[in-house]
Write a protein that holds these residues in place. Structure first.
Motif, mmCIF file in Angstrom:
data_model
loop_
_atom_site.group_PDB
_atom_site.id
_atom_site.type_symbol
_atom_site.label_atom_id
_atom_site.label_comp_id
_atom_site.label_asym_id
_atom_site.label_seq_id
_atom_site.Cartn_x
_atom_site.Cartn_y
_atom_site.Cartn_z
ATOM 1 N N ARG A 161 9.302 10.013 -1.651
ATOM 2 C CA ARG A 161 8.547 9.147 -2.541
ATOM 3 C C ARG A 161 8.677 7.683 -2.095
ATOM 4 O O ARG A 161 9.669 7.295 -1.498
ATOM 5 N N THR B 235 -2.774 8.640 -13.280
ATOM 6 C CA THR B 235 -1.676 8.576 -12.315
ATOM 7 C C THR B 235 -1.263 10.002 -11.957
ATOM 8 O O THR B 235 -1.721 10.969 -12.558
ATOM 9 N N GLN B 236 -0.408 10.100 -10.966
ATOM 10 C CA GLN B 236 0.034 11.421 -10.524
ATOM 11 C C GLN B 236 1.242 11.845 -11.355
ATOM 12 O O GLN B 236 2.193 11.085 -11.498
ATOM 13 N N LEU C 295 1.763 4.902 0.746
ATOM 14 C CA LEU C 295 1.292 5.987 1.605
ATOM 15 C C LEU C 295 1.768 7.339 1.082
ATOM 16 O O LEU C 295 1.297 8.379 1.508
ATOM 17 N N SER C 296 2.740 7.317 0.192
ATOM 18 C CA SER C 296 3.129 8.540 -0.509
ATOM 19 C C SER C 296 3.271 8.144 -1.977
ATOM 20 O O SER C 296 3.250 6.965 -2.295
ATOM 21 N N PRO C 297 3.375 9.107 -2.885
ATOM 22 C CA PRO C 297 3.470 8.730 -4.300
ATOM 23 C C PRO C 297 4.631 7.760 -4.536
ATOM 24 O O PRO C 297 5.697 7.933 -3.966
ATOM 25 N N TRP D 5 6.944 5.701 0.025
ATOM 26 C CA TRP D 5 6.764 5.284 1.421
ATOM 27 C C TRP D 5 5.616 4.278 1.436
ATOM 28 O O TRP D 5 4.462 4.646 1.262
ATOM 29 N N PRO E 219 -0.292 7.253 -7.197
ATOM 30 C CA PRO E 219 -0.633 8.134 -6.083
ATOM 31 C C PRO E 219 -0.735 7.404 -4.746
ATOM 32 O O PRO E 219 -0.866 6.174 -4.714
ATOM 33 N N ALA E 220 -0.668 8.163 -3.668
ATOM 34 C CA ALA E 220 -0.854 7.596 -2.336
ATOM 35 C C ALA E 220 -2.188 6.874 -2.290
ATOM 36 O O ALA E 220 -3.131 7.286 -2.952
ATOM 37 N N GLU E 221 -2.261 5.809 -1.524
ATOM 38 C CA GLU E 221 -3.434 4.939 -1.347
ATOM 39 C C GLU E 221 -3.506 3.812 -2.379
ATOM 40 O O GLU E 221 -4.366 2.939 -2.274
ATOM 41 N N GLN F 173 0.851 -1.184 0.000
ATOM 42 C CA GLN F 173 0.000 0.000 0.000
ATOM 43 C C GLN F 173 0.888 1.235 0.000
ATOM 44 O O GLN F 173 1.740 1.387 0.874
ATOM 45 N N PRO G 10 -6.338 4.614 -6.797
ATOM 46 C CA PRO G 10 -7.212 5.692 -6.349
ATOM 47 C C PRO G 10 -7.369 6.711 -7.479
ATOM 48 O O PRO G 10 -6.386 7.241 -7.973
#
Lengths: 311, 359
Positions: A294, A219-220, A11-13, A296, A246-248, A9, A98
């Motif tokens: 990045r 995507t980010q 938690l950051s990008p 994480w 992205p995060a999540e 998972q 996400p």
């Protein structure tokens, strides 16, 4: 050989890139060649797991799990070792992305293909219970949710529920999908209890074609710049764009292990897997751009016995 | 803005669900109409209504928890002025704004913080004073001529996430963005005209959005577990200097006009890594058993007896962390009871005693 599925998972990008591209994005994500699904290669994850144990006092244990270290880097160091590592780490594939929405902030979007691949990772078995079945296929530009009542991302316009994701408005089938609900339930079991609800309410199933459009476009993408300290302006050629998950984002993959080959350190396959998935912490830094936060990521797995398969 | 979104008006009444998406995709064409009839101005006003999404609290506490697994220096900073990060990003207002991709809350990217600290160290210290610290903090590119290898920075600069303050169920979550205006008076001069600036141009107001003052962010710098004391000292030093940099120089755009000043709320706290709770079948079985006893309202004396005869030996093989969790679970079930407390504490002491089995 024993195998256990794992969940990653972000938690950051998360930027696991290929380093170069000919497209508009300077630093794109790494993707599976045939399908284009974003991945984190197993070699990245294995390296990070090994690195997280570098301060361990028990060197033999980590060598037994990950294999002996090369004495010399590069092709010269390619000598046959005394024993092989016991752990096999598979690539982590995108499972749910996400996607920003006009209703409900964001949806965790997945598709029949991604869930089918996840089923394969489980090997069709989960010790604690059955793996949820395959979801029914969807028509083009259609979406489905686990529960129309609980979903956070729906909006009814003239009686027709819809989800509004980025540039897409998708019609949602006017019925609950119990199979998708059991997916959310089983995936949620790997998460702490307070976070399960969030997944349940945001999970949205779309058809494979829409999904592949989303993992290309939703995507980010960040624009980054490096400032030249002499001039205070952008350094020559140092303005670039980079893509990240992205995060999540949820990714899923499988780890497998044999009994340890190390001559002195005997470990059973199950122990090797528990060691790999239960390292000193669940937080790992994966991919590039580490020092600016990045990658994480949280490495999760189902309760032991909950997802083990023997092959 | 696409037509389908017009049907959404009801859902969108209370401001955008995702401020970042609305900022990029929902803007009407810019106009010069009066406040009341201008879709553009109405949109800006609506964007001001953006609030922290509900579930963000869960994500934020998970984030805060995750940082505790590494050596982390953290502090909450409060915006003393408006904040404008990412104003160069493409945006319909012409002035961009960096928001969290997934949650749409304001965020200060780690790369900005790293850059700000580098600039501050360069400005506030003699180069020789901070040479070693800079090399360790930011890394160095390799140099083929001197034969020096490249090294990476030791410290991770996390994105500073918007701090979610708890709200009661019926209350609205706090606002995040505010309208802002910048008026260009010498348009032709800035446009690259050859004439000198003059007073004949009409003023050209540019409306945009920035982050409200009083917003709070969690600043966090990390070093991987297993780091030596020296790295931890460096971490704290970097955290302190970063706070100075943010309050004195600011971060983001328009810092020369007073934007982007953030002040630390309290001291930088450096936490050593904390071990995580690991899956353990025996511990989970024990907890399930305790829950069952609670359901069945078993007599507490009986619970303690069963604990001694059936569980004590099985649990003693667990690692200390898991045994502590079991002890805590036991304490919550068998609460203050003058008759049994002594017995309970005695049993728990036996459970937590250093295990003799070397497994």
């Amino acid at each position: 050989m024993e195998s256990r599925a794992y969940l990653l998972q972000a938690l950051s990008p998360l930027h696991v890139g290929t380093g170069r591209s000919v497209g508009v994005i300077d630093l794109p994500l790494m993707r599976m060649r045939a399908t284009g699904i974003p991945i984190v290669p197993g070699s990245s994850l294995k390296g990070v797991l090994r690195d997280s144990r570098k301060h361990d006092s028990d060197k033999a244990r980590s060598d037994a799990i990950f294999g002996p270290r090369r004495e010399k880097p590069g092709p010269e160091g390619d000598q046959p070792g005394e024993y092989a590592g016991a752990l096999v780490v598979g690539d982590a594939r995108l499972l749910a992305l996400p996607v920003r929405g006009f209703v409900g902030t964001f949806a965790m979007v997945t598709s029949p293909l991604l869930l089918a691949l996840a089923r394969r990772d489980w090997g069709g078995r989960m010790g604690g219970g059955e793996v949820p079945g395959p979801v029914a296929p969807l028509a083009k530009y259609q979406a489905r949710v686990a529960s129309l009542k609980n979903s956070a991302c729906l909006y009814r316009h003239d009686g027709q529920p819809r989800v509004y994701l980025e540039d897409l408005d998708l019609e949602v089938e006017n019925k609950d999908d119990s199979v998708l609900a059991s997916w959310a339930e089983v995936l949620g079991r790997a998460l702490p209890s307070e976070e399960r609800d969030m997944l349940m309410r945001r999970l949205v199933l779309v058809d494979d074609e829409t999904m592949s459009f989303l993992w290309e476009t939703a995507t980010q993408v960040d624009t980054r710049v490096s400032i030249n300290p002499e001039t205070g302006t952008a350094a020559q050629g140092q303005l670039w764009t980079e893509e990240s998950l992205p995060a999540e984002t949820l990714l899923m993959g499988v780890m497998a292990a044999t009994r340890a080959w190390h001559p002195e350190r005997k470990l059973e396959a199950g122990e090797v897997l528990s060691e790999a998935l239960g390292g000193p912490g669940t937080m790992l830094q994966l991919g590039g751009k580490a020092t600016v936060g990045r990658g994480w990521c949280r490495l999760l797995s189902w309760q032991s016995g909950g997802s083990e398969g023997r092959r | 803005m696409r037509n389908d979104l017009r049907g959404l008006s009801q859902a969108l009444e209370d401001g955008p669900a995702h401020a970042g998406l609305a900022h990029e995709r929902y803007a009407p064409v810019k106009d010069d109409l009066e406040e009341k009839e201008s879709p553009w101005r109405k949109w800006l006003q609506w964007m001001e209504e953006a609030r922290v999404p509900r579930d963000y609290t869960v994500a934020f506490s998970r984030w805060r928890e995750s940082l505790r697994q590494w050596h982390t220096a953290s502090v909450t900073v409060r915006a003393a002025s408006r904040l404008l990060v990412g104003h160069g990003n493409a945006s319909p207002t012409g002035v961009g704004l960096t928001l969290h991709h997934t949650w749409g809350v304001p965020v200060i990217p780690g790369s900005s913080l790293k850059g700000v600290l580098a600039a501050y160290l360069r400005a506030a210290f003699e180069p020789a004073e901070v040479e070693v610290a800079c090399r360790r903090l930011f890394g160095v590119p390799g140099d083929r001529l001197t034969g020096q290898g490249a090294t990476t920075g030791e410290v991770i600069f996390h994105d500073a996430l918007w701090v979610a303050s708890p709200v009661k169920k019926e209350e609205k979550t706090p606002l995040m963005l505010a309208r802002d205006v910048l008026t260009v008076h010498q348009k032709t001069w800035y446009g690259g005209a050859t004439a000198w600036p003059n007073d004949y141009d009409s003023p050209n107001p540019v409306a945009f959005l920035s982050v409200r003052p009083e917003g709070r962010f969690l600043l966090a710098l990390s070093v991987a577990p297993g780091a030596d004391a020296e790295s931890v000292t460096l971490l704290r030093w970097a955290g302190d200097r970063l706070c100075e940099a943010l309050s004195q120089c600011g971060v983001g755009g328009k810092t020369s006009a007073g934007y982007g000043r953030l002040t630390a709320e309290g001291e930088v706290v450096v936490n050593p890594p904390r071990a995580v709770s690991r899956p353990s079948p025996v511990r989970d079985e024990f907890k399930t058993w305790l829950d069952a006893q609670r359901e069945a309202k078993t007599e507490q004396r009986k619970v303690l007896e069963d604990f001694e005869s059936e569980w004590l030996r099985r649990l003693s093989t667990l690692p200390l962390g898991a045994r502590e969790e079991c002890a805590q679970a036991m304490r919550t079930l068998v609460k203050k009871n003058p008759k049994l407390q002594e017995r309970r504490d005695d049993l728990l002491a036996r459970l937590l005693a250093p295990s003799t089995s070397n497994h």
